[in-house]
Design a protein around this motif. Structure first.
Motif, PDB file in Angstrom:
ATOM      1  N   ASP A  40      45.301 -38.356  40.110  1.00 14.92           N
ATOM      2  CA  ASP A  40      45.650 -37.126  40.832  1.00 14.92           C
ATOM      3  C   ASP A  40      44.425 -36.225  40.990  1.00 14.92           C
ATOM      4  O   ASP A  40      44.214 -35.631  42.053  1.00 14.92           O
ATOM      5  N   THR A  41      43.623 -36.131  39.957  1.00 22.42           N
ATOM      6  CA  THR A  41      42.419 -35.305  40.000  1.00 22.42           C
ATOM      7  C   THR A  41      41.427 -35.848  41.016  1.00 22.42           C
ATOM      8  O   THR A  41      40.827 -35.088  41.781  1.00 22.42           O
ATOM      9  N   GLU A  44      42.663 -34.939  44.497  1.00 23.44           N
ATOM     10  CA  GLU A  44      42.470 -33.519  44.787  1.00 23.44           C
ATOM     11  C   GLU A  44      40.994 -33.188  45.034  1.00 23.44           C
ATOM     12  O   GLU A  44      40.664 -32.447  45.970  1.00 23.44           O
TER      13      GLU A  44
END
Length: 86
Positions: A40-41, A44
């Motif tokens: 997820d990081t 993003e």
């Protein structure tokens, strides 16, 4: 340091913080949580970087496109690496 090494190091640190020996099942569950958070990081940060590239290179769309392609390739490689750990 590779992704697998980072996950292993994080699991070791969690075991020390919790002052316990993690079971295999706990390690697998935590590995999935860590991998999801990392994935997820990456997504993003990739989107944020792409936005900056488009803003800074608005006058040179060819350069912006090339930079975004390289960023996308790096993101796919990292996510594939994360996925292979599961």
């Amino acid at each position: 340091m590779g992704v697998d090494s980072r996950v292993d190091r994080t699991l070791d640190q969690l075991g020390k913080i919790l002052d316990t020996e993690l079971t295999d099942e706990q390690q697998q569950q935590l590995r999935k949580v860590i991998q999801t958070a990392m994935s997820d990081t990456v997504a993003e940060m990739s989107q944020s970087s792409s936005d900056v590239i488009n803003l800074c290179c608005s006058a040179d769309q060819d350069l912006a496109h090339k930079l975004n392609q390289e960023l996308e390739l790096a993101k796919k490689a990292l996510i594939t690496n994360l996925s292979s750990l599961r």
